[in-house]
Design an enzyme around this catalytic site. Structure first.
Site, mmCIF file in Angstrom:
data_model
loop_
_atom_site.group_PDB
_atom_site.id
_atom_site.type_symbol
_atom_site.label_atom_id
_atom_site.label_comp_id
_atom_site.label_asym_id
_atom_site.label_seq_id
_atom_site.Cartn_x
_atom_site.Cartn_y
_atom_site.Cartn_z
ATOM 1 N N GLU A 43 26.458 34.548 29.332
ATOM 2 C CA GLU A 43 26.134 35.897 28.819
ATOM 3 C C GLU A 43 25.428 35.868 27.466
ATOM 4 O OE1 GLU A 43 29.614 38.441 28.961
ATOM 5 O OE2 GLU A 43 29.608 38.431 31.147
ATOM 6 N N GLU B 90 30.518 35.810 37.814
ATOM 7 C CA GLU B 90 31.680 36.621 37.439
ATOM 8 C C GLU B 90 31.540 37.935 38.194
ATOM 9 O OE1 GLU B 90 32.685 37.045 33.263
ATOM 10 O OE2 GLU B 90 31.918 35.029 32.831
HETATM 11 O O1 AHR Z 1 35.904 37.231 32.439
HETATM 12 C C1 AHR Z 1 36.156 37.729 31.168
HETATM 13 C C2 AHR Z 1 34.917 37.763 30.294
HETATM 14 O O2 AHR Z 1 34.014 38.672 30.828
HETATM 15 C C3 AHR Z 1 34.134 36.481 30.214
HETATM 16 O O3 AHR Z 1 34.615 35.642 29.230
HETATM 17 C C4 AHR Z 1 32.757 36.951 29.872
HETATM 18 O O4 AHR Z 1 31.774 36.068 30.354
HETATM 19 C C5 AHR Z 1 32.685 38.323 30.501
HETATM 20 O O5 AHR Z 1 32.164 39.240 29.628
#
Ligand code: AHR
Length: 652
Positions: free
Chosen positions: A360, A470
């Site tokens: 990110e 994610e």
């Molecule tokens: O999954 C939790 C957080 O969410 C992670 O660390 C990040 O990559 C995302 O914003």
């Protein structure tokens, strides 16, 4: 559409006569219209050094702050409490359980404790206990340990001090009575730090067990570190949690973050675990104990038969550290980092293929965030440095639908095999829209990337697919530690339609990593002594185990149901997944083209009493998977309210 079946269209009617409530649904599954095979990496998972995902969830260490990151002051430990969540679910009162200061308490006067910095065993300081020499017990203890009657616990303690500090009693305590303890006596204390193994059996179950370290001697005693785990741990991993992780059977695990990775020095996780420094988690609230590093993660991967997907730090870290890391993991034993790996007990390279180049990096919240125009150069530099070490590795670039993904694909397409995207959803007022957001978001991302393929010249002839590394729902209070939100039946249904949408876009999605596996927005939740699947975990496990590999076309009007179907790789088995997000039975008229079902099949149904039904460790399941035979495919498919059903039929 890649393959066509040769069998004739038979138009088998699974339900032609009864119709459905609205009289509108009419669905055809056409076995002659197949799409690109579903990548098994769609069932990936993600674990991060955050909250109680690894420490306090997967890792078996029972003690908090075993390396004394927080100074021991004699003050009672303090725990932050959860804040009521946003959305409709406000929680039912679990403590947030985030440690704010040392969990260690003092036996005797608190002035007998000091933190010494000279010759600290690990980290910045080590607690020293001044002893009275008058047979008065002095020492440290920690409460809130979860113990199970009859279970064995093992560990080690590192002590130094005056010879007259001996004997030192280390006790596991489960009650208030004189006999409610098991004690190990250490007869000799040396000036140098010395490690001693300890083991105990608990005679009673409790959530408030205690470990005591006590001397009645003279002089002083330093407690370098101490560790305590259930004896059935699997090289440090919790056997009850790992048993469920094995059932999930995810083919790939992303690690160590997430936001964490952008401040992580991977070298902190090497060597003797007792000497690895405890640090403040760089991105989150807790402590990074550094008990889990590369060796431990890769041992877990072997145990659960999964592939590793390691994220390198492109936030505060850079090309040199990333190149060293891949050399440590994949380099020959003769290389500089390979030698270090061998010194740390592993001579053979691990051969890890998948590497996330950062996390990110588009977000201002990310440690080391820089503008996109600078980041693309950094990305290419990191990949070049890693490729020099291992030309065969597969880099996965940070993406974010829109300007960021577009620019990454334009300037870095020679430096990535896949591009990452992330999505999380909140809850919605009604289950139908709660579930449908998964469909629309996954579809939007795929459509955007199809668009980039048309627009960006450098993508011609390339097939850079998406790693949605994610994805999940994320709402409600933190009931299982930091970000430890709970999941409900409505979320299980949403995850099922999310999977359906990956299947429908199998040309664009190569990998997806449910975020995250344990406690932290997790598919599995744990208490100190038990582990259990959330609704979402059950769905992921069911589809991974049963769903086919070759998507087939599902056409016609199926709303409000969501339907996906696939053939097995040998085309002998048909699976049909049906999600009913409504509170009503739905009768589904379903037609099959291009194949014949041989007879009776099987079905697996996941449902519960209402949208908020959920599971919790140690409690009877409110939501579970029920298996049943289904009669020969005639008559109606009745889809029960708030359910996911997976049908399996043999074909001829
Ligand atoms: O999954 C939790 C957080 O969410 C992670 O660390 C990040 O990559 C995302 O914003």
């Amino acid at each position: 559409m890649k393959k066509a079946l040769t069998c004739t269209t038979v138009g088998l009617s699974l339900l032609a006569r009864r119709g459905n409530a609205a009289g509108e649904m009419q669905v055809t599954i056409d076995l002659t219209k197949t799409a690109e095979p579903i990548s098994r990496y769609i069932y990936g998972q993600f674990i991060e050094h955050l909250g109680r995902c690894i420490y306090g969830g997967m890792w078996a260490e029972m003690l908090e702050d075993r390396k004394f990151y927080y100074p021991v002051t004699g003050e009672a430990p303090a725990w932050d409490m959860y804040k009521p969540g946003t959305g409709s679910w406000k929680g039912d009162g679990h403590p947030y359980e985030l440690l704010m200061r040392s969990p260690w308490m003092v036996i005797g006067d608190k002035t007998t404790i000091s933190m010494v910095t000279d010759d600290a065993y690990v980290g910045d300081h080590t607690p020293r206990i001044s002893l009275a020499g008058n047979d008065k017990p002095r020492g440290l203890f920690q409460e809130r340990l979860g113990l199970v009657e009859g279970k064995e616990y093992t560990g080690r303690i590192v002590l130094a001090g005056s010879s007259q500090a001996a004997p030192v009693e280390v006790s596991l305590v489960w009650g208030g009575g004189a006999n409610d303890r098991d004690t190990v006596i250490i007869d000799e204390i040396q000036a140098n730090y010395t490690k001693t193994s300890i083991s105990f059996t608990a005679n009673q179950s409790t959530d408030n067990g205690r470990l005591e370290i006590v001397s009645r001697g003279k002089g002083h005693l330093e407690v370098g570190t101490v560790s305590l785990m259930p004896a059935d741990n699997l090289f440090g991993w919790r056997s009850d949690t790992v048993a469920l992780v094995k059932e999930l059977d995810a083919p790939v695990y992303r690690w160590p973050g997430g936001n964490f990775v952008s401040g992580y020095d991977w070298k902190d996780g090497l060597g003797d675990p007792d000497r690895r420094p405890p640090r403040k988690n760089p991105a989150w609230k807790g402590i990074e104990h550094n008990d889990v590093g590369l060796h431990e993660f890769l041992a877990l991967c072997r145990e659960i038969n999964t592939e590793a997907f390691i994220a390198v730090n492109t936030g505060l870290g850079g090309a040199e550290a990333a190149a060293e890391e891949i050399e440590y993991v994949n380099g020959a034993p003769e290389t500089r980092m390979g030698k270090l790996r061998a010194k740390n007990g592993r001579s053979e390279p691990w051969g890890v293929k998948w590497w996330a180049i950062g996390n990110e990096m588009y977000g201002k919240w990310q440690l080391g965030h820089i503008p996109l125009e600078d980041y693309v150069k950094k990305h290419n530099k990191v990949v070049d440095a890693m490729r020099k070490v291992d030309p065969s590795f597969k880099p996965i670039a940070v993406g974010a639908k829109g300007r960021w993904s577009e620019h990454m694909l334009t300037t870095c397409s020679d430096h990535m095999d896949l591009i990452s995207e992330h999505i999380y959803w909140q809850d919605r007022d009604n289950v139908v829209s709660h579930v449908n957001q998964a469909v629309s978001k996954i579809r939007e991302i795929a459509a955007a990337h199809r668009g980039y393929r048309q627009k960006i010249k450098s993508l011609t002839g390339k097939d850079i697919k998406i790693a949605l590394d994610e994805w999940n729902y994320w709402y409600g209070p933190n009931e299982y530690g930091e970000l430890g939100t709970r999941y409900f039946l409505q979320d299980g249904l949403g995850i099922a339609v999310g999977l359906h949408e990956f299947f429908r876009n199998s040309d664009m999605y190569f990998m997806a990593n449910y975020a995250q596996t344990v406690n932290v927005i997790g598919a599995i939740k744990t208490t100190k002594t038990q582990a259990e699947f959330e609704t979402t975990g059950l769905v992921l496990k069911l589809y991974r185990e049963r769903f086919g590999e070759i998507p087939v076309q599902v056409s016609g009007k199926n709303s409000p149901l969501d339907i996906s179907a696939a053939l097995s790789s040998d085309h002998k088995v048909l699976t049909v997944g049906i999600v009913n997000p409504t509170g009503r039975d739905q009768a589904l008229p379903l037609k099959l083209n291009g194949g014949t079902i041989t007879g009776a099949g099987q079905k697996w149904t996941l449902t519960g009493a209402n949208r908020w039904s959920h599971n919790a460790p140690g409690k009877i399941r409110q939501v579970d998977i029920v298996t049943a035979d289904v009669p020969e495919a005639t008559g109606s498919i009745n889809v029960v309210p708030l359910s996911v059903t997976l049908y399996e039929y043999m074909l001829r």
